[in-house]
Design an enzyme around this catalytic site. Structure first.
Site, PDB file in Angstrom:
ATOM      1  N   HIS A 591       1.354  -1.006   0.270  1.00 29.43           N
ATOM      2  CA  HIS A 591      -0.057   0.749   0.370  1.00 29.43           C
ATOM      3  C   HIS A 591       1.046   1.574  -0.037  1.00 29.43           C
ATOM      4  CE1 HIS A 591       0.027  -0.479   4.243  1.00 29.43           C
ATOM      5  NE2 HIS A 591       0.267   0.962   4.375  1.00 29.43           N
ATOM      6  N   GLY A 734       3.589   6.226   9.052  1.00 28.65           N
ATOM      7  CA  GLY A 734       4.465   6.071   9.476  1.00 28.65           C
ATOM      8  C   GLY A 734       5.382   4.468   9.452  1.00 28.65           C
ATOM      9  N   GLY A 737       4.711  -0.742   6.430  1.00 27.11           N
ATOM     10  CA  GLY A 737       5.930  -1.502   5.450  1.00 27.11           C
ATOM     11  C   GLY A 737       6.597  -2.248   7.064  1.00 27.11           C
TER      12      GLY A 737
END
Ligand SMILES: [Ca+2]
Ligand SMILES: [Ca+2]
Ligand SMILES: [Ca+2]
Length: 785
Positions: A591, A734, A737
């Site tokens: 994403h 933030g 991932g």
């Protein structure tokens, strides 16, 4: 990153949360760049039209810029189209006697409010002559300009005149002069519904007939005697943002009354579209509206030989994949009216055949409903194909004869992306050794591991010890971490039996490289040789922290504490986290790259060995990204398969500050209750700014069904939840991932998950949701392979 230090924030936040409890959507934990404003071309009054011959080659070297009729060579012929506002171009590509393959790369999306029509008309008092076949000849230019005016007059003579926008004549056909044209009507939204192709056709035909019968008048029929019955009109094309329409007919130079047509839209799933004609002539229309000043696309045409699609296949003994069947010229779009037949012969009646599809599934369809994405007939069962974002296997049992017949047909007016399936044999008596056969999708999935792998959940029904080890003597359930730990936990100690020898493979056993299995859970890289071939202790240069005094419970990490942590940046701004997993490979969340402007690998810089965001240190190294891979099944709405791989431009030199984390084996267990750590520079509280110092937070692995319930069953098997029921500690914007890392007793750290999504940050009963690494390992290893 939200941690206990922010407890006050968290408390005030949860209070705020109850007051402003309107946020029910799922947050993607990405740093969202401000002000994404797409200026849509509302209306097209200001649109500029680019006509024949007005193409610019300023931006891009175009080979063979041609418009109108293009002869296809057996090598690709390029046609480039440029414009700055809105454009519609059309043309015909000819190749004889073969099929045509069109390769089209759409770039951007933009809605349009124009109706577009293409068609042809025959002029009785003119004959075709060869110069008209040359787009750049004077004859072509003169004749097309005059006919274009004639066409304009024709349209203006009808009610359609007030909607006329533009028109062009782009090709001529042989015999009594036939000319091919397109025109666009700009129709107010309120009128769009009534202005159908049929109505437009009727109006033009009536006008042509009326004027044909007025002899010697000043009508446009004065110079050209246009045959009213020759009108062929295709349209009105729907309001596609961009697309490619495709009309084919069986014989060159003759256009039948009813052309077959189909329009393809643009999608990011198909960045390159290859389309096959069903015959030697293909009429194509490009329709594209634009919002950027630089928006080219490239189209190439190529003649390809006809390909038969009837194959006999004899399968040999063995359960491995034996080959692939596919539509002709796969991965090109299959032709309309494709007919394929595969005859398979299995070595004995104890076997069936499995067809392994990728992103395509078969389902039964009511007899009277057509199959729009391909029809399959397998052993006289009719099935419809459906494009999906999942794996699917069709199991074909063999009953009385060892022969299997499979056919694929596509409708006469429809095509679609090429279809391919790998095939293998399976044992009819034991189709899924050690696993559960999910009847919904034909896949073998682990039973009773606490994850509903099968869409109907049957793999987790009637489990004696869900996600636990079952003692053989009395069926008590113990945690897997107590198996082979040299302490007797089952009554007679069966948990400690067979710990140093091979056992039958099952969902919880570790599979060694030689195919044998061991009972001890998580034997990888624990410095004990467990596999006979020692494969469990290979490739173990991973997952070790620098020897440091750890600050326990603090939110700030220590330099070198998380040497696999990466910062993914665009133009100097931290956007997402990532994890170093091998030399040149960083894993992150898909994403992070879903916004079109973040989808190109060239804009990203990856930092390893980084600690502060606002200053650089001597330990950090930056990399460019040469290739970016998103999981092919990644779905934006559900966040399923939220994983991406980044290949770095130069090798990674490891140091105490830069180290890859260990990847788990597919059978690696991250048991509920286990404490793991998430790290990142994400926001310190919901809606906050990113953090300057790399943060760390410990979270607990949550049982899948508890999390699934908390999130109203939106949790797929590719997701893993971690956090606390009371909230307080979580990943935040933030952190996306970044790693969810778990330490094994050996002191090595393994990657359990990737920060994916969650409801807000650290809210009560809203756990963080992570991409479950063990479920996407297959794709990762294949991609890095
Ligand atoms: Ca399962
Ligand atoms: Ca034990
Ligand atoms: Ca070991």
């Amino acid at each position: 990153m939200e941690a206990e230090e922010q407890e006050e924030d968290a408390n005030s936040l949860s209070k705020d949360g109850s007051e402003t409890n309107s946020t029910t959507s799922r947050d993607c934990r990405r740093y969202v760049p401000l002000g994404i404003v797409f200026v849509l071309l509302a209306g097209t009054a200001a649109a500029t039209w680019y006509f024949l011959g007005k193409k610019s080659t300023r931006f891009f070297p175009c080979v063979g810029v041609r418009w109108g009729r293009v002869k296809a060579m057996s090598s690709p012929t390029s046609i480039c189209v440029f414009g700055q506002h809105l454009q519609i171009k059309s043309g015909q590509i000819w190749a004889n006697p073969s099929l045509l393959r069109i390769n089209y790369r759409p770039w951007h999306l933009e809605p349009s409010v124009l109706q577009f029509y293409s068609g042809s008309l025959q002029v009785l008092n003119r004959q075709y002559f060869p110069d008209l076949g040359e787009v750049e000849s004077r004859a072509f230019w003169l004749e097309s300009a005059k006919l274009q005016n004639m066409l304009k007059d024709l349209i203006h003579a009808t009610e359609l005149g007030r909607y006329y926008n533009s028109s062009t004549v782009y090709a001529f056909g042989e015999g009594a002069l036939t000319f091919f044209f397109w025109f666009t009507l700009q129709i107010p939204e309120s009128k769009q519904k009534e202005m159908t192709a049929e109505r437009v056709n009727t109006m033009l035909h009536q006008e042509l007939s009326a004027s044909f019968n007025i002899s010697g008048s000043l009508s446009y029929q004065a110079e050209y005697r246009v045959n009213p019955d020759s009108l062929v009109l295709l349209g009105e094309y729907p309001l596609l943002s961009c697309g490619l329409s495709h009309q084919t007919w069986p014989q060159a130079y003759r256009v039948p009354k009813k052309g077959y047509e189909k329009i393809y839209g643009c999608s990011r799933q198909e960045p390159v579209v290859e389309v096959l004609s069903s015959g030697p002539v293909m009429s194509i229309v490009w329709k594209k509206a634009m919002y950027s000043y630089y928006d080219p696309f490239i189209l190439t045409a190529q003649a390809v030989p006809l390909k038969a699609c009837e194959v006999n296949i004899t399968l040999r003994e063995g359960l491995e994949l034996q080959g692939k069947i596919s539509t002709p010229h796969y991965p090109s779009y299959y032709s309309p009216n494709t007919q394929c037949t595969w005859h398979m012969t299995v070595p004995s009646l104890g076997y069936g055949v499995t067809l392994w599809f990728d992103a395509y599934a078969l389902s039964r369809q009511k007899q009277d409903l057509p199959c729009t994405q391909g029809q399959w007939i397998i052993q006289n069962r009719r099935l419809c194909g459906l494009r999906t974002l999942q794996a699917y296997a069709e199991r074909i049992p063999v009953t009385s004869s060892a022969d299997i017949t499979i056919t694929f047909t596509s409708q006469i007016s429809l095509t679609g992306p090429g279809v391919q399936a790998a095939y293998s044999l399976y044992n009819l008596s034991d189709p899924c050794p050690g696993e559960f056969l999910c009847s919904v999708n034909g896949l073998c999935v682990p039973a009773c591991d606490g994850i509903k792998d099968c869409p109907n959940g049957l793999d987790e029904r009637n489990c004696v010890c869900p996600a636990k080890f079952q003692c053989r003597e009395d069926s008590t359930c113990i945690e897997f971490s107590r198996v082979c730990n040299q302490q007797q936990d089952c009554a007679n100690g069966t948990d400690e039996e067979q710990c140093s020898e091979g056992v039958p493979c099952g969902p919880f056993t570790h599979r060694c490289d030689d195919g044998t299995c061991v009972k001890k859970p998580n034997p990888r890289c624990d410095t004990t040789a467990d596999c006979r071939d020692l494969s469990d202790e290979e490739r173990c240069d991973c997952g070790l922290q620098a020897p440091l005094s750890r600050i326990v419970g603090g939110a700030n990490s220590v330099e070198g504490e998380w040497p696999w942590q990466a910062s993914l940046q665009v133009r100097g701004r931290h956007i997402c986290g990532g994890t170093l997993i091998a030399d040149r490979w960083v894993v992150s969340a898909a994403h992070c790259f879903q916004d079109e402007r973040l989808a190109s690998p060239s804009i990203w810089t990856v930092y390893l060995g980084k600690y502060f965001q606002n200053t650089s240190s001597h330990t950090e190294v930056s990399f460019k990204v040469i290739r970016l891979f998103l999981h092919p099944y990644y779905e934006e709405d559900s966040h399923d398969y939220d994983v991406a791989l980044l290949q770095l431009d130069h090798p990674v030199i490891t140091s105490p500050f830069i180290q890859p984390i260990c990847l788990p084996a597919p059978s690696h267990l991250f048991e509920p209750g286990l404490h793991c750590w998430i790290t990142g520079w994400g926001a310190l509280k919901e809606g906050g700014h990113i953090s300057n110092v790399l943060q760390k937070v410990d979270v607990q692995i949550i049982q899948q069904d508890i999390c699934s319930e908390a999130y109203h069953y939106m949790i797929s098997p590719r997701m893993l939840c971690a956090g606390y029921h009371k909230g307080k500690k979580d990943a935040c914007q933030g952190d996306s991932g970044g790693p969810l890392a778990c330490e094994e007793p050996s002191g090595r750290w393994f990657l359990a998950g990737l920060v994916s999504w969650g409801m807000g940050c650290a809210r009560p009963n809203s756990y963080g949701v992570y991409t479950r690494i063990t479920q996407v390992l297959g794709w990762m290893n294949q991609t890095m392979g």
